[in-house]
Design a protein around this motif. Sequence first.
Motif, PDB file in Angstrom:
ATOM      1  N   ALA A 138       0.828  -1.210   0.000  1.00 20.51           N
ATOM      2  CA  ALA A 138       0.000   0.000   0.000  1.00 20.51           C
ATOM      3  C   ALA A 138       0.857   1.253   0.000  1.00 20.51           C
ATOM      4  CB  ALA A 138      -0.939  -0.008   1.209  1.00 20.51           C
ATOM      5  N   ARG A 141       1.887   2.076  -3.232  1.00 19.62           N
ATOM      6  CA  ARG A 141       0.702   2.316  -4.072  1.00 19.62           C
ATOM      7  C   ARG A 141       0.465   1.204  -5.082  1.00 19.62           C
ATOM      8  NH1 ARG A 141      -0.637   8.321  -3.879  1.00 19.62           N
ATOM      9  NH2 ARG A 141       0.781   9.051  -2.277  1.00 19.62           N
ATOM     10  N   VAL A 143      -1.341  -1.412  -4.062  1.00 19.39           N
ATOM     11  CA  VAL A 143      -2.722  -1.748  -3.713  1.00 19.39           C
ATOM     12  C   VAL A 143      -3.334  -0.515  -3.059  1.00 19.39           C
ATOM     13  CG1 VAL A 143      -2.326  -4.241  -3.415  1.00 19.39           C
ATOM     14  CG2 VAL A 143      -2.078  -2.700  -1.449  1.00 19.39           C
ATOM     15  N   ALA A 144      -4.659  -0.467  -3.047  1.00 18.68           N
ATOM     16  CA  ALA A 144      -5.364   0.660  -2.432  1.00 18.68           C
ATOM     17  C   ALA A 144      -5.183   0.640  -0.917  1.00 18.68           C
ATOM     18  CB  ALA A 144      -6.844   0.589  -2.783  1.00 18.68           C
ATOM     19  N   ALA A 145      -5.381   1.791  -0.297  1.00 23.63           N
ATOM     20  CA  ALA A 145      -5.186   1.925   1.150  1.00 23.63           C
ATOM     21  C   ALA A 145      -6.131   1.030   1.955  1.00 23.63           C
ATOM     22  CB  ALA A 145      -5.361   3.378   1.566  1.00 23.63           C
ATOM     23  N   TRP A 146      -7.292   0.700   1.399  1.00 21.62           N
ATOM     24  CA  TRP A 146      -8.235  -0.135   2.141  1.00 21.62           C
ATOM     25  C   TRP A 146      -7.763  -1.582   2.265  1.00 21.62           C
ATOM     26  CZ3 TRP A 146     -10.374  -4.489   0.083  1.00 21.62           C
ATOM     27  CH2 TRP A 146     -10.374  -4.611  -1.310  1.00 21.62           C
TER      28      TRP A 146
END
Length: 194
Positions: A138, A141, A143-146
């Motif tokens: 994350a 970036r 993967v998304a922060a969620w």
Amino acid sequence: MKYRAVFVAAPLLVTAYGALRIVDGLDGSRGPGPAWTAGHLAFLAALVLFVPIFWEMRRMLGRSAPATAAVAVGLAGIGCAFAQFSIDVVVGFMAADHDAMTPLFEQVKSVPGVSVAVYTAGPILFYLALAALVAALAVRRQVAAWVPVAVLLSVLLPLASLDLMPLGGLLMFAAFLPLARQGSSTGRHASVHA
């Protein structure tokens, strides 16, 4: 993509273990029996699948030293958790009923170091490494922060109640879907620029 299946199957096997655990407890006790054995075998299979998952996340992170260290920690944790669930399966086969399981577990835990390595501290290493690897993805970036939030929740929910493990497995499944889509192509890109 060769890693897509493991990113999907591992969290679904964790979910299956959680569901079978609930089914196993419907009679008021857990183990021994078919649900106990099937649930533990499902989690053992999930642990095996986390080995290539960890290696793929390491590739996605460019095979960096921190990623390699996290994988080493994670593999140690997988080994400890695998030992725990293997012991549980063997005890389930050896015991005639639930009450007969207790002295067998006490005998295993009386071996110096086993209780800490196999039942408390050791398996935690697996979850710490998993959270660290997904958080690193994350930060980069990839993967998304969620995604790391979902993975962290999937790890923490069973600590609140083991009955929440199916929900935790489904959260992990949702978090792993973006990883399944990225997988090997991201890993090759990251390693070229490492």
